[in-house]
Design a protein around this motif. Structure first.
Motif, PDB file in Angstrom:
ATOM      1  N   MET A   1       0.921  -1.107  -0.014  1.00  0.00           N
ATOM      2  CA  MET A   1      -0.040  -0.064  -0.122  1.00  0.00           C
ATOM      3  C   MET A   1       0.901   1.042  -0.160  1.00  0.00           C
ATOM      4  O   MET A   1       1.887   1.409   0.859  1.00  0.00           O
ATOM      5  CB  MET A   1      -0.877  -0.141   1.250  1.00  0.00           C
ATOM      6  CG  MET A   1      -1.937   0.831   1.304  1.00  0.00           C
ATOM      7  SD  MET A   1      -2.972   0.911   2.398  1.00  0.00           S
ATOM      8  CE  MET A   1      -3.658  -0.523   2.792  1.00  0.00           C
ATOM      9  N   SER A   2       0.644   2.340  -0.841  1.00  0.00           N
ATOM     10  CA  SER A   2       1.389   3.297  -0.993  1.00  0.00           C
ATOM     11  C   SER A   2       1.176   4.188   0.006  1.00  0.00           C
ATOM     12  O   SER A   2       0.073   4.261   0.710  1.00  0.00           O
ATOM     13  CB  SER A   2       1.247   4.020  -2.047  1.00  0.00           C
ATOM     14  OG  SER A   2       0.084   4.642  -2.373  1.00  0.00           O
ATOM     15  N   ARG A   3       1.938   5.283   0.303  1.00  0.00           N
ATOM     16  CA  ARG A   3       1.869   6.363   1.340  1.00  0.00           C
ATOM     17  C   ARG A   3       0.734   7.342   1.078  1.00  0.00           C
ATOM     18  O   ARG A   3      -0.088   7.603   2.022  1.00  0.00           O
ATOM     19  CB  ARG A   3       3.094   7.178   1.554  1.00  0.00           C
ATOM     20  CG  ARG A   3       4.171   6.517   2.040  1.00  0.00           C
ATOM     21  CD  ARG A   3       5.428   7.329   2.341  1.00  0.00           C
ATOM     22  NE  ARG A   3       6.548   6.574   2.904  1.00  0.00           N
ATOM     23  CZ  ARG A   3       7.551   7.053   3.104  1.00  0.00           C
ATOM     24  NH1 ARG A   3       8.005   8.321   2.657  1.00  0.00           N
ATOM     25  NH2 ARG A   3       8.648   6.065   3.491  1.00  0.00           N
ATOM     26  N   ALA A   4       0.362   7.490  -0.140  1.00  0.00           N
ATOM     27  CA  ALA A   4      -0.897   8.297  -0.672  1.00  0.00           C
ATOM     28  C   ALA A   4      -2.099   7.298  -0.264  1.00  0.00           C
ATOM     29  O   ALA A   4      -3.060   8.083   0.425  1.00  0.00           O
ATOM     30  CB  ALA A   4      -0.754   8.427  -2.148  1.00  0.00           C
ATOM     31  N   THR A   5      -2.079   6.051  -0.497  1.00  0.00           N
ATOM     32  CA  THR A   5      -3.267   5.424   0.085  1.00  0.00           C
ATOM     33  C   THR A   5      -3.570   5.478   1.427  1.00  0.00           C
ATOM     34  O   THR A   5      -4.698   5.574   2.043  1.00  0.00           O
ATOM     35  CB  THR A   5      -3.335   4.026  -0.396  1.00  0.00           C
ATOM     36  OG1 THR A   5      -3.188   4.054  -1.889  1.00  0.00           O
ATOM     37  CG2 THR A   5      -4.404   3.157  -0.031  1.00  0.00           C
ATOM     38  N   VAL A   6      -2.299   5.299   2.296  1.00  0.00           N
ATOM     39  CA  VAL A   6      -2.232   5.328   3.756  1.00  0.00           C
ATOM     40  C   VAL A   6      -2.675   6.864   4.079  1.00  0.00           C
ATOM     41  O   VAL A   6      -3.776   6.992   4.989  1.00  0.00           O
ATOM     42  CB  VAL A   6      -1.091   4.872   4.361  1.00  0.00           C
ATOM     43  CG1 VAL A   6      -0.829   5.263   5.706  1.00  0.00           C
ATOM     44  CG2 VAL A   6      -0.558   3.565   3.958  1.00  0.00           C
TER      45      VAL A   6
END
Length: 59
Positions: A1-6
């Motif tokens: 999971m990317s940081r943008a999604t987090v």
């Protein structure tokens, strides 16, 4: 999971925690989710802060 999604999920969770119910809650969650996604994208390196800030140099 990317940081943008987090970041998006964190912003949405903060929105639900801050204010739950009705149309204004929807807007609050949408705004906080967008802010979280932008911050996450900056941390991932997909966006740069200079994209949002106007340069003072004249061309």
């Amino acid at each position: 999971m990317s940081r943008a999604t987090v970041g998006l999920l964190a912003g949405m969770a903060l929105g639900f925690a801050a204010y739950f119910g009705g149309f204004w809650a929807f807007l609050l969650v949408a705004v906080l989710g967008a802010v979280g996604m932008v911050v996450g994208s900056i941390l991932d390196g997909d966006l740069e802060v200079s994209d949002f800030v106007r340069s003072r140099e004249r061309r």
